[in-house]
Design an enzyme around this catalytic site. Structure first.
Site, PDB file in Angstrom:
ATOM      1  N   PHE A 149       0.817  -1.227   0.000  1.00 21.76           N
ATOM      2  CA  PHE A 149       0.000   0.000   0.000  1.00 21.76           C
ATOM      3  C   PHE A 149       0.839   1.260   0.000  1.00 21.76           C
ATOM      4  O   PHE A 149       0.382   2.323  -0.382  1.00 21.76           O
ATOM      5  CB  PHE A 149      -0.935  -0.001   1.230  1.00 21.76           C
ATOM      6  CG  PHE A 149      -0.256   0.462   2.501  1.00 21.76           C
ATOM      7  CD1 PHE A 149      -0.137   1.815   2.797  1.00 21.76           C
ATOM      8  CD2 PHE A 149       0.309  -0.447   3.400  1.00 21.76           C
ATOM      9  CE1 PHE A 149       0.513   2.256   3.946  1.00 21.76           C
ATOM     10  CE2 PHE A 149       0.958  -0.019   4.547  1.00 21.76           C
ATOM     11  CZ  PHE A 149       1.065   1.339   4.817  1.00 21.76           C
ATOM     12  N   LYS A 173      -1.045  -7.133  -9.189  1.00 21.45           N
ATOM     13  CA  LYS A 173      -2.001  -7.268  -8.082  1.00 21.45           C
ATOM     14  C   LYS A 173      -1.589  -6.208  -7.078  1.00 21.45           C
ATOM     15  O   LYS A 173      -0.724  -6.418  -6.239  1.00 21.45           O
ATOM     16  CB  LYS A 173      -1.902  -8.674  -7.466  1.00 21.45           C
ATOM     17  CG  LYS A 173      -3.165  -9.165  -6.777  1.00 21.45           C
ATOM     18  CD  LYS A 173      -3.696  -8.251  -5.690  1.00 21.45           C
ATOM     19  CE  LYS A 173      -2.995  -8.404  -4.367  1.00 21.45           C
ATOM     20  NZ  LYS A 173      -3.468  -7.397  -3.368  1.00 21.45           N
ATOM     21  N   GLU A 176      -4.937  -3.682  -1.983  1.00 20.68           N
ATOM     22  CA  GLU A 176      -6.377  -3.432  -1.996  1.00 20.68           C
ATOM     23  C   GLU A 176      -6.726  -2.137  -1.255  1.00 20.68           C
ATOM     24  O   GLU A 176      -7.857  -1.673  -1.301  1.00 20.68           O
ATOM     25  CB  GLU A 176      -7.143  -4.640  -1.422  1.00 20.68           C
ATOM     26  CG  GLU A 176      -6.731  -5.111  -0.032  1.00 20.68           C
ATOM     27  CD  GLU A 176      -5.532  -6.068  -0.017  1.00 20.68           C
ATOM     28  OE1 GLU A 176      -4.494  -5.751  -0.638  1.00 20.68           O
ATOM     29  OE2 GLU A 176      -5.631  -7.105   0.655  1.00 20.68           O
ATOM     30  N   ARG A 177      -5.712  -1.528  -0.559  1.00 21.10           N
ATOM     31  CA  ARG A 177      -6.014  -0.301   0.186  1.00 21.10           C
ATOM     32  C   ARG A 177      -6.079   0.934  -0.718  1.00 21.10           C
ATOM     33  O   ARG A 177      -6.823   1.858  -0.451  1.00 21.10           O
ATOM     34  CB  ARG A 177      -4.957  -0.044   1.254  1.00 21.10           C
ATOM     35  CG  ARG A 177      -4.604  -1.272   2.040  1.00 21.10           C
ATOM     36  CD  ARG A 177      -4.527  -1.037   3.522  1.00 21.10           C
ATOM     37  NE  ARG A 177      -4.230  -2.280   4.206  1.00 21.10           N
ATOM     38  CZ  ARG A 177      -5.097  -3.260   4.406  1.00 21.10           C
ATOM     39  NH1 ARG A 177      -6.347  -3.134   3.993  1.00 21.10           N
ATOM     40  NH2 ARG A 177      -4.747  -4.365   5.016  1.00 21.10           N
ATOM     41  N   SER A 226       5.390  -6.878   3.446  1.00 23.16           N
ATOM     42  CA  SER A 226       5.959  -7.198   4.761  1.00 23.16           C
ATOM     43  C   SER A 226       6.752  -8.515   4.694  1.00 23.16           C
ATOM     44  O   SER A 226       6.509  -9.354   3.823  1.00 23.16           O
ATOM     45  CB  SER A 226       4.830  -7.307   5.785  1.00 23.16           C
ATOM     46  OG  SER A 226       3.903  -8.279   5.352  1.00 23.16           O
ATOM     47  N   CYS A 281       9.503   1.887   3.624  1.00 24.16           N
ATOM     48  CA  CYS A 281      10.445   0.808   3.938  1.00 24.16           C
ATOM     49  C   CYS A 281      11.851   1.368   4.124  1.00 24.16           C
ATOM     50  O   CYS A 281      12.724   0.674   4.621  1.00 24.16           O
ATOM     51  CB  CYS A 281      10.430  -0.254   2.861  1.00 24.16           C
ATOM     52  SG  CYS A 281      11.142   0.337   1.336  1.00 24.16           S
ATOM     53  N   GLU A 383       9.295  -4.325  13.117  1.00 27.47           N
ATOM     54  CA  GLU A 383       9.000  -3.140  12.301  1.00 27.47           C
ATOM     55  C   GLU A 383       7.691  -2.521  12.809  1.00 27.47           C
ATOM     56  O   GLU A 383       6.678  -3.209  12.890  1.00 27.47           O
ATOM     57  CB  GLU A 383       8.846  -3.563  10.837  1.00 27.47           C
ATOM     58  CG  GLU A 383       8.575  -2.400   9.906  1.00 27.47           C
ATOM     59  CD  GLU A 383       8.380  -2.835   8.452  1.00 27.47           C
ATOM     60  OE1 GLU A 383       7.678  -3.831   8.212  1.00 27.47           O
ATOM     61  OE2 GLU A 383       8.939  -2.162   7.560  1.00 27.47           O
TER      62      GLU A 383
HETATM   63  P1  NAD Z   1       1.590  -6.594   3.060  1.00 29.02           P
HETATM   64  O1  NAD Z   1       2.629  -7.637   3.161  1.00 29.02           O
HETATM   65  O2  NAD Z   1       0.466  -6.618   4.031  1.00 29.02           O
HETATM   66  O3  NAD Z   1       0.903  -6.625   1.609  1.00 29.02           O
HETATM   67  C1  NAD Z   1       1.667  -6.631   0.425  1.00 29.02           C
HETATM   68  C2  NAD Z   1       0.860  -7.320  -0.669  1.00 29.02           C
HETATM   69  O4  NAD Z   1       0.639  -8.681  -0.289  1.00 29.02           O
HETATM   70  C3  NAD Z   1      -0.502  -6.701  -0.922  1.00 29.02           C
HETATM   71  O5  NAD Z   1      -0.761  -6.685  -2.302  1.00 29.02           O
HETATM   72  C4  NAD Z   1      -1.442  -7.633  -0.182  1.00 29.02           C
HETATM   73  O6  NAD Z   1      -2.707  -7.706  -0.782  1.00 29.02           O
HETATM   74  C5  NAD Z   1      -0.752  -8.975  -0.263  1.00 29.02           C
HETATM   75  N1  NAD Z   1      -1.028  -9.820   0.909  1.00 29.02           N
HETATM   76  C6  NAD Z   1      -1.245  -9.414   2.185  1.00 29.02           C
HETATM   77  N2  NAD Z   1      -1.452 -10.469   2.985  1.00 29.02           N
HETATM   78  C7  NAD Z   1      -1.370 -11.568   2.218  1.00 29.02           C
HETATM   79  C8  NAD Z   1      -1.499 -12.972   2.484  1.00 29.02           C
HETATM   80  N3  NAD Z   1      -1.740 -13.434   3.708  1.00 29.02           N
HETATM   81  N4  NAD Z   1      -1.339 -13.826   1.470  1.00 29.02           N
HETATM   82  C9  NAD Z   1      -1.081 -13.372   0.226  1.00 29.02           C
HETATM   83  N5  NAD Z   1      -0.958 -12.061  -0.087  1.00 29.02           N
HETATM   84  C10 NAD Z   1      -1.101 -11.168   0.901  1.00 29.02           C
HETATM   85  O7  NAD Z   1       2.356  -5.188   3.112  1.00 29.02           O
HETATM   86  P2  NAD Z   1       1.724  -3.724   3.195  1.00 29.02           P
HETATM   87  O8  NAD Z   1       1.171  -3.508   4.560  1.00 29.02           O
HETATM   88  O9  NAD Z   1       0.868  -3.449   2.027  1.00 29.02           O
HETATM   89  O10 NAD Z   1       3.049  -2.833   3.009  1.00 29.02           O
HETATM   90  C11 NAD Z   1       3.905  -2.480   4.071  1.00 29.02           C
HETATM   91  C12 NAD Z   1       5.083  -3.401   4.164  1.00 29.02           C
HETATM   92  O11 NAD Z   1       5.806  -3.409   2.928  1.00 29.02           O
HETATM   93  C13 NAD Z   1       6.096  -2.979   5.205  1.00 29.02           C
HETATM   94  O12 NAD Z   1       6.565  -4.128   5.877  1.00 29.02           O
HETATM   95  C14 NAD Z   1       7.224  -2.340   4.390  1.00 29.02           C
HETATM   96  O13 NAD Z   1       8.479  -2.349   5.011  1.00 29.02           O
HETATM   97  C15 NAD Z   1       7.195  -3.197   3.189  1.00 29.02           C
HETATM   98  N6  NAD Z   1       7.822  -2.544   2.053  1.00 29.02           N
HETATM   99  C16 NAD Z   1       9.046  -3.004   1.647  1.00 29.02           C
HETATM  100  C17 NAD Z   1       9.697  -2.402   0.591  1.00 29.02           C
HETATM  101  C18 NAD Z   1      11.031  -2.903   0.133  1.00 29.02           C
HETATM  102  O14 NAD Z   1      11.439  -2.561  -0.979  1.00 29.02           O
HETATM  103  N7  NAD Z   1      11.730  -3.716   0.910  1.00 29.02           N
HETATM  104  C19 NAD Z   1       9.099  -1.322  -0.063  1.00 29.02           C
HETATM  105  C20 NAD Z   1       7.837  -0.892   0.372  1.00 29.02           C
HETATM  106  C21 NAD Z   1       7.206  -1.516   1.429  1.00 29.02           C
END
Ligand code: NAD
Length: 498
Positions: A149, A173, A176-177, A226, A281, A383
């Site tokens: 998101f 994909k 969804e937020r 994450s 991140c 985190e």
């Molecule tokens: P998230 O892991 O909750 O979601 C990321 C994606 O995975 C979304 O599209 C979501 O729909 C999907 N997803 C969520 N839960 C899932 C599940 N159980 N099974 C399958 N798919 C699932 O992350 P977020 O809250 O959207 O983003 C924040 C996180 O992203 C933080 O941890 C941040 O550090 C990380 N981030 C990392 C980088 C990097 O380059 N390392 C960059 C940006 C964000």
């Protein structure tokens, strides 16, 4: 009310699964609309469209492919204000910060205009008698991106641009937020001349993600999110024989040496720690002053700055940061602050009770600052992803270096110093993927690669830069010999260069 479906076969289509989710506006807690959550049948439809369109796109010469990227840049720049406003409303970050999110994405698109050069193979003339050897890079076919998101424009663009420039078809994909901007990006690509089916957006949740992980037609997956989900995607995608790269969470340290310019350091720290409400991140979430005196000078200057941070609605151009993304995120972040207090850290600035007049239903909190945080505390190990900065005091440079090196995560890290020896030693020995020297958020520019180490990144290749073209192509090596170089008679021994 927005009704967000999917983008399949070059156009917006309504969701058919009967499942959907509210899209919120974090600055006032209102519902902006609904986003459809795709079924496996809808994913299949997108994949079929992608598969059908991809061979002709791969056969289009690379210069013509990148002309679409050039036109897209023009269209996206012209629509920057509207895109940023939408992004800010769905994410919560300020409009100015939303423009940065879009711009960092467009910078990768700019660099991908060099794709014809990046995709060139190698050639060796006369590798043997009458033998020439050459290699070529070919697209993988249909590839997918699953994105978080917090950068709804930048991260999709980091994936889409190199993948399609290399001749692949792409299934996105997004989170969804905040799905509106990714949907508009897809539409703009089609307006720029991208053939229908080359870029599809399938909105959804775990159901569609699992479908992507298991579908044999999807050859590669780029994930950002994450760490627990990154590990899951990596394991399941690899087990299914796909090429997978996953970028996860972070805990980024800033080491502050005694000789650092404290005014510059505090300016850098306040922006990197609290910008975008800490939901980056590459946010700095741990400040490590070296020596007692450095810590005292840091705190003296930092506390009034944290206390005077201006929190406001995303559309307020004077706000330093806006609300966090969801009510649940707000509760989780405040819960971490409670935990820090229980663990014995000293809460120097408490932003938990902040509320904004006229926006009482928005997901706001003020900046929080902890001192005396130690490496065994949960608020250090995990985190938080919110406007919470922890100070961990270190007696010496070696003690300070140990902290990022022993942390589970290894995304970004920074050192603030005037000492070239210390900076050089730090850059060489620190265990993290991206290092800043007097730069608090060392996100590499578009023609270098982006990626963390340890639990912040899984897979061999980074995002953008030259790695992106390696990730989205496979190498084929051709050895050719013409009749003039062929000796009579069969050979039964493996050919060597002897
Ligand atoms: P998230 O892991 O909750 O979601 C990321 C994606 O995975 C979304 O599209 C979501 O729909 C999907 N997803 C969520 N839960 C899932 C599940 N159980 N099974 C399958 N798919 C699932 O992350 P977020 O809250 O959207 O983003 C924040 C996180 O992203 C933080 O941890 C941040 O550090 C990380 N981030 C990392 C980088 C990097 O380059 N390392 C960059 C940006 C964000």
């Amino acid at each position: 009310m927005l009704e967000i479906g999917h983008f399949i076969g070059g156009k917006r289509v309504a969701g058919k699964s009967g499942r959907s989710q509210d899209v919120m506006q974090p600055m006032d807690g209102s519902v902006r609309g609904k986003v459809a959550l795709a079924s496996l049948a809808e994913l299949r439809e997108a994949i079929e469209n992608a598969k059908a369109a991809q061979p002709a796109w791969a056969a289009t010469n690379p210069q013509r492919r990148v002309r679409v990227l050039m036109k897209f840049l023009e269209l996206a720049q012209a629509e920057m204000d509207e895109l940023a406003d939408t992004l800010a409303r769905e994410h919560g970050k300020t409009v100015a910060d939303a423009k940065g999110d879009i711009q960092r994405g467009l910078e990768v698109v700019e660099v991908c205009i060099g794709a014809p050069h990046m995709l060139k193979g190698e050639f060796t003339d006369a590798a043997g008698p009458g033998i020439d050897v050459y290699s070529m890079r070919q697209p993988l076919g249909v590839v997918a991106g699953i994105t978080p998101f917090n950068f709804p424009a930048m991260i999709p663009l980091w994936k889409i641009a190199p993948a399609i420039a290399a001749g692949n078809a792409f299934i996105l994909k997004p989170s969804e937020r905040d799905p509106s901007v990714p949907m508009r990006i897809a539409e703009l690509f089609v307006e720029a001349g991208l053939p229908a089916g080359i870029l599809n957006v399938v909105n959804g949740d775990k159901e569609v993600v699992d479908g992507i992980l298991d579908d044999a037609d999807i050859k590669a997956i780029g994930f950002v999110g994450s760490t627990p989900i990154a590990q899951y995607i990596y394991a399941r995608g690899c087990a299914n024989g796909k090429r997978v790269q996953c970028f996860g969470g972070a805990k980024n340290h800033m080491i502050i040496m005694p000789d650092a310019d404290m005014d510059q350091t505090v300016d850098a720290l306040i922006g990197a720690g609290y910008g975008s409400a800490g939901e980056r991140c590459m946010a700095i979430s741990v400040a490590v002053p070296v020596g007692h005196e450095t810590a005292e000078r840091l705190i003296e200057k930092l506390v009034p700055r944290v206390e005077s941070l201006k929190v406001g609605p995303s559309t307020d151009s004077s706000a330093d940061f806006g609300p966090v993304v969801t009510k649940e995120a707000l509760a989780r972040i405040k819960g971490y602050v409670d935990t820090g207090v229980q663990e014995g850290a000293k809460l120097l600035v408490d932003g938990r009770n902040f509320s904004l007049q006229g926006y009482e239903n928005g997901y706001y909190m003020g900046g929080c600052l902890f001192d005396n945080v130690t490496a065994d505390m949960r608020i250090y190990k995990e985190e938080i992803f919110g406007p919470v900065l922890s100070i961990v005091r270190a007696a010496t440079y070696e003690d300070a270096l140990k902290l990022p090196n022993e942390h589970e995560m290894g995304n970004g890290v920074a050192i603030f110093t005037r000492d070239g020896d210390a900076a050089r030693d730090f850059a060489s020995r620190v265990q993290a993927g991206m290092v800043g020297i007097n730069v608090p958020i060392p996100v590499p520019i578009a023609y270098y690669t982006f990626g963390g180490w340890k639990a912040s990144g899984f897979g061999d290749l980074n995002q953008h830069g030259s790695d992106a073209f390696r990730f989205y192509t496979k190498t084929k090596t051709v050895t050719s010999r013409w009749p003039s170089g062929i000796k009579d008679g069969a050979e039964f021994v493996i050919p060597t260069m002897n």
